[in-house]
Enzyme design. Structure first.
Site, PDB file in Angstrom:
ATOM      1  N   ASP A 160       0.919  -1.326  -0.121  1.00  0.00           N
ATOM      2  CA  ASP A 160      -0.212   0.374   0.251  1.00  0.00           C
ATOM      3  C   ASP A 160       0.617   1.270  -0.141  1.00  0.00           C
ATOM      4  OD1 ASP A 160      -2.279   1.407   0.402  1.00  0.00           O
ATOM      5  OD2 ASP A 160      -1.859   1.705   2.034  1.00  0.00           O
ATOM      6  N   GLU A 410       3.335  -7.662   7.741  1.00  0.00           N
ATOM      7  CA  GLU A 410       2.146  -8.581   7.454  1.00  0.00           C
ATOM      8  C   GLU A 410       2.500  -9.699   6.292  1.00  0.00           C
ATOM      9  OE1 GLU A 410      -1.094  -5.543   6.187  1.00  0.00           O
ATOM     10  OE2 GLU A 410      -0.861  -5.225   7.908  1.00  0.00           O
ATOM     11  N   TYR A 465      -6.263  -3.111  12.705  1.00  0.00           N
ATOM     12  CA  TYR A 465      -7.595  -2.484  12.227  1.00  0.00           C
ATOM     13  C   TYR A 465      -8.721  -1.781  13.380  1.00  0.00           C
ATOM     14  CZ  TYR A 465      -3.525   0.395   9.585  1.00  0.00           C
ATOM     15  OH  TYR A 465      -1.905   0.006   9.419  1.00  0.00           O
ATOM     16  N   GLU A 501       1.198  -1.431  13.835  1.00  0.00           N
ATOM     17  CA  GLU A 501       0.605  -0.412  12.945  1.00  0.00           C
ATOM     18  C   GLU A 501      -0.867   0.241  13.907  1.00  0.00           C
ATOM     19  OE1 GLU A 501      -0.109  -1.217   9.109  1.00  0.00           O
ATOM     20  OE2 GLU A 501       1.584  -1.309   9.025  1.00  0.00           O
TER      21      GLU A 501
HETATM   22  C1  BDP Z   1      -1.587  -2.222   6.433  1.00  0.00           C
HETATM   23  C2  BDP Z   1       0.121  -2.098   5.873  1.00  0.00           C
HETATM   24  C3  BDP Z   1       0.461  -1.206   5.509  1.00  0.00           C
HETATM   25  C4  BDP Z   1      -0.842   0.097   5.102  1.00  0.00           C
HETATM   26  C5  BDP Z   1      -1.594  -0.548   5.847  1.00  0.00           C
HETATM   27  C6  BDP Z   1      -2.963   0.309   5.984  1.00  0.00           C
HETATM   28  O1  BDP Z   1       0.924  -2.480   6.531  1.00  0.00           O
HETATM   29  O2  BDP Z   1       1.017  -0.821   4.686  1.00  0.00           O
HETATM   30  O3  BDP Z   1      -0.590   1.085   4.744  1.00  0.00           O
HETATM   31  O4  BDP Z   1      -2.220  -1.495   6.319  1.00  0.00           O
HETATM   32  O5  BDP Z   1      -4.060   0.022   5.278  1.00  0.00           O
HETATM   33  O6  BDP Z   1      -2.312  -3.685   6.396  1.00  0.00           O
HETATM   34  O7  BDP Z   1      -3.139   1.483   5.897  1.00  0.00           O
END
Ligand code: BDP
Length: 596
Positions: A160, A410, A465, A501
């Site tokens: 991404d 990931e 997330y 993240e």
């Molecule tokens: C994660 C990835 C990252 C993406 C992020 C996203 O590690 O590179 O930019 O999600 O979706 O899966 O913002």
């Protein structure tokens, strides 16, 4: 691999500037054999993609050519002449006049060519560099190339961020004496108030070696003879997060009393250790606060830029961050050197991002294929991955700021074949550097129940997330999910755990009184929610928000001019979340928040 530096015996010429530039379809058959017939000039260092208005250049798939003339300083007679590229993304070919002098695959690590036999002191040569941006199933990161109905080649990839390419870092010409220092490895320890500095020097030919350690004032604090050994620094000032202190190892090769080569390597005295569920720096528990970053700025793409470097570190300091991850590839060496000097802690990542076909197939609605299989990520990719790890450790092993290697982002760690793929790579990393912990970041689908590789690593780093891709806009449900998820990892593995993240896309200037995704308030509330959960988990050692700043991605319906999960905009203005983080991180100050 040593960074070229000017010393009493070495000279260094920087070749950055404007180079002739052409994509291969417009450069003729063998573009290195004569002057490139082009009106375009490209800035070095910079990714070439955003420099020009022509979409055929931006979207080009294949080779592009850079060219300039170079004069070898006339005083270099009798010296070895070396050309060094800090990076050519993703593969490079170097021609000196008509001759191929070097080839390299891997977009984020340096390579060199000894061109002594192809040039002469005082003479001029034509330097042509081909750079290829193709990603395939055999490259790290992986990708595929498709051909559209009108015959255009299109690059697709599983990560991404925009596939910026070109010469995004500096190019150098340097001289070394015929007998010279080839490599320096420094491993430090602390015994009470004494620092130990284990060193190993590799030379191009047998030579007597003398090493001296100088403190920050340049005063000699220890010295020894021999190509390897251990120096002891009494009353040492350790390198600490937020309080960097650097010594310098001066290495000299001697012929009798004459110094035939000299090289200086900065180093910090510090230790790193994972003990139980703690991450220790100098024996003290360290709690990571900070971000996953990108090398990404307008116009330059991934081009290294010292102004952004300084400003980004100012913002890290302002927001109270003590660390970052070089997501998702090794950053320019200048960044690590700056982190060494500024006392910022770094998790150093390879370019192994996108080893996960499920992420992509999910987005495209396609049937999932097995990621780790001969048709997809197979032996060739693993060999490339191993080579990336070798080159990363070779380049970055002496940086005190680097406290951990992250060997993949990931991957499909929940899929069959993951363990077979990763076990030898973890082993390789440990063999190359027995001193630093090793991690990877686990994707959302990899849970403590189905992940097949977490036990191989020292620190569990998960990307989550909740509140964004899962339970969007529902922070209450998201909080419950997150707590359950993290508690599961913590219980099962008994290792330190951190978030690699977490975050939410946010349009600067978008506001709402409700929990509305894309607003600045929502990003803040989502971060607060995560922090409440983190503080309940004893084994928790750190929080890296995704992302430091908004960054460019491939075009697509899931992104609006790039990924907007930045806490700062692409031009580094704070969104509201920056103050939310600042309030927490300035209070935490690198220590795990006490449980109430
Ligand atoms: C994660 C990835 C990252 C993406 C992020 C996203 O590690 O590179 O930019 O999600 O979706 O899966 O913002």
């Amino acid at each position: 691999m040593l960074k070229p530096r000017p010393t009493a015996t070495r000279e260094l010429v920087n070749l950055d500037g404007l180079w002739r530039f052409a994509v291969d379809t417009r450069a003729g058959e063998r573009p290195w054999t004569g002057p490139l017939g082009t009106r375009l000039e490209a800035a070095v260092p910079a990714s070439y993609n955003d420099l020009f208005t022509d979409p055929a250049v931006r979207d080009h798939v294949g080779w592009v050519w850079y060219q300039r003339r170079v004069r070898v300083p006339r005083g270099w007679a009798g010296e070895r002449v070396v050309l060094r590229l800090d990076a050519a993304t993703h593969a490079g070919r170097v021609y000196i006049d008509d001759s191929l002098a070097a080839e390299h695959v891997g977009g984020y690590t340096p390579f060199e060519a000894d061109i002594t036999d192809l040039v002469s002191a005082g003479g001029e040569f034509r330097l042509t560099i081909g750079v290829n941006n193709e990603l395939t199933k055999e490259t790290i990161p992986p990708g595929t190339i498709t051909v559209s109905p009108d015959g255009r080649r299109e690059q697709k990839y599983l990560h991404d961020f925009y596939n910026y390419a070109g010469l995004a870092r500096s190019v150098w010409l340097y001289s070394v004496p015929p007998v010279h220092v080839r490599d320096v490895t420094i491993v430090t320890g602390l015994e009470g108030g004494t620092g130990t500095v284990g060193y190993t020097i590799e030379t191009s030919a047998a030579a007597s070696v003398r090493v001296r350690a100088l403190d920050a004032e340049g005063t000699e604090v220890a010295a020894a003879d021999g190509a390897s050994g251990t120096l002891r620094i009494e009353d040492v000032t350790p390198w600490r997060p937020g309080a960097a202190y650097l010594y310098e190892l001066v290495v000299e090769l001697l012929d009798g009393d004459a110094v035939v080569d000299a090289y200086s390597e900065p180093f910090g005295v510090r230790t790193v250790e994972v003990r139980g569920t703690e991450f220790l720096i100098n024996g003290e528990p360290f709690y990571f606060t900070g971000f996953g970053k990108h090398e990404d700025t307008p116009v330059r793409g991934k081009g290294h830029d010292n102004a952004y470097l300084v400003h980004d570190f100012q913002l890290l300091d302002w927001v109270g961050a003590n660390s970052f991850r070089t997501s998702h590839y090794p950053y320019a060496e200048e960044v690590l050197e700056f982190a060494d000097r500024q006392g910022i802690v770094v998790i150093d990542e390879t370019a192994a991002v996108g080893l996960n076909l499920l992420v992509q197939s999910g987005l495209q609605g396609a049937a999932a294929q097995r990621t780790f299989s001969p048709e997809n990520i197979g032996d060739a990719a693993r060999a490339a991955h191993g080579q990336h790890i070798r080159e990363l450790v070779a380049r970055d092993k002496n940086h005190p700021s680097v406290v951990m290697w992250s060997i993949a982002n990931e991957p499909a760690s929940n899929e069959e074949g993951a363990r077979e793929y990763f076990e030898p790579l973890v082993e390789l990393t440990r063999k190359l550097d027995p001193t630093r912990p090793v991690t990877y970041t686990a994707v959302l689908f990899a849970t403590h129940e189905n992940d097949l590789i977490a036990d191989l690593f020292d620190v569990i780093s998960v990307n989550r997330y909740y509140g964004w891709y899962v339970a969007t806009g529902d922070l209450e449900t998201a909080e419950a999910y997150l707590e359950l998820d993290l508690a599961g990892w913590a219980q099962k593995f008994g290792k330190p755990i951190m978030l690699g993240e977490y975050g939410a896309d946010t349009m600067a200037g978008q506001h709402s009184v409700w929990d509305t995704p894309w607003t600045e308030e929502y990003q803040s509330a989502l971060l607060d929610m995560h922090h409440r959960v983190f503080d309940k988990i004893d084994a928790f050692v750190g929080e890296h928000v995704w992302n430091f700043a908004d960054f460019q991605t491939a075009h697509g319906i899931h992104r609006v001019d790039g990924n907007k999960k930045g806490v700062f905009t692409r031009d580094r203005r704070p969104k509201a979340a920056a103050r939310t983080l600042r309030e927490r991180w300035k209070t935490i100050d690198g220590r795990k928040p006490a449980r109430d």
